[in-house]
Design a protein around this motif. Structure first.
Motif, mmCIF file in Angstrom:
data_model
loop_
_atom_site.group_PDB
_atom_site.id
_atom_site.type_symbol
_atom_site.label_atom_id
_atom_site.label_comp_id
_atom_site.label_asym_id
_atom_site.label_seq_id
_atom_site.Cartn_x
_atom_site.Cartn_y
_atom_site.Cartn_z
ATOM 1 N N GLY A 72 0.799 -1.225 0.000
ATOM 2 C CA GLY A 72 0.000 0.000 0.000
ATOM 3 C C GLY A 72 0.823 1.261 0.000
ATOM 4 O O GLY A 72 0.619 2.156 -0.825
ATOM 5 N N TYR A 82 0.918 -6.063 3.852
ATOM 6 C CA TYR A 82 0.477 -4.707 4.188
ATOM 7 C C TYR A 82 0.869 -4.379 5.623
ATOM 8 O O TYR A 82 0.781 -5.238 6.511
ATOM 9 N N GLN A 112 -7.532 0.312 4.963
ATOM 10 C CA GLN A 112 -8.407 -0.557 4.175
ATOM 11 C C GLN A 112 -9.759 -0.730 4.852
ATOM 12 O O GLN A 112 -10.791 -0.827 4.183
ATOM 13 N N ASP A 137 -8.731 1.234 -3.738
ATOM 14 C CA ASP A 137 -7.565 0.393 -3.997
ATOM 15 C C ASP A 137 -6.310 1.257 -3.848
ATOM 16 O O ASP A 137 -5.720 1.700 -4.831
#
Length: 228
Positions: free
Chosen positions: A49, A58, A66, A73
């Motif tokens: 990310g 992540y 998220q 996205d």
């Protein structure tokens, strides 16, 4: 010529492009001694990310984002690590107002943005109060220095203490300070957008800006910062 940062004389052979282009051969570049102080971000073992170094897919911050923005996205890219040298550079450029330093990383930015030539570039704004005291938008400065076209479609309507002076908890609880201009609200729909900041820390500021753009349904929204 002189190094853009340390101002020491640099001697090297000019390229054909520098010789024939009608452009001032200026102290845009860093000398070899200065370049090695700034750490390029690695391509391996990074968060998918935000590019934070981690062996996980992540990082914890991105997992939290998220949950907050499940339909987004998120994809952030940066060139440099925010190490001690970069902190000192930003102190000189951003807070002491050495506007000449906007040219320091132009040669690093140009290849990156060339790959994003189909994106509409939007820089992060600063408040009217900050503009009055600083005299320039530091993000627009580095884009101008690298001859990168952009549109100032975001406005910061709320002011406050500099992010550097906030604790991590205070940064994460920052209220929405951004809005799109009237023109920007019409233009960003169905466009590939690249939102540009100077430094990525917790992500709170850039997610606030992303939120107001996402409401207008761009085709893509990527984010970028010089350092993270």
């Amino acid at each position: 010529m002189k190094c853009n940062y340390c101002r020491q004389m640099v001697t090297r052979n000019l390229t054909m492009k520098e010789i024939f282009l009608p452009k001032k051969i200026m102290s845009e570049q860093l000398c070899s001694q200065c370049v090695v102080k700034f750490q390029l971000l690695g391509k391996k073992e990074n968060c998918r990310g935000c590019q934070r170094q981690t062996k996980k897919a992540y990082c914890e911050d991105c997992l939290k984002w998220q949950r907050c923005y499940p339909g987004y996205d998120f994809h952030h890219e940066a060139i440099f690590s925010y190490n001690q040298a970069m902190q000192e550079w930003f102190e000189e450029y951003k807070f002491k107002g050495n506007y000449r330093l906007r040219y320091s990383f132009a040669s690093f930015l140009q290849p990156y943005f060339k790959q994003k030539k189909n994106f509409l570039v939007i820089p992060m704004p600063i408040s009217a109060k900050r503009m009055e005291t600083r005299g320039f938008n530091q993000v627009e400065g580095i884009l101008d220095a690298a001859n990168i076209s952009y549109q100032p479609y975001l406005v910061r309507f709320a002011d406050g203490v500099s992010q550097v002076q906030k604790t991590r908890k205070e940064r994460l609880t920052l209220q929405q300070p951004f809005k799109l201009t009237k023109e920007g609200s019409k233009v960003v729909e169905n466009k590939d957008i690249l939102l540009v900041d100077d430094i990525y820390t917790t992500g709170r500021t850039i997610f606030h800006a992303a939120q107001v753009i996402l409401e207008k349904q761009p085709t893509k929204l990527y984010t970028f910062s010089l350092a993270r």
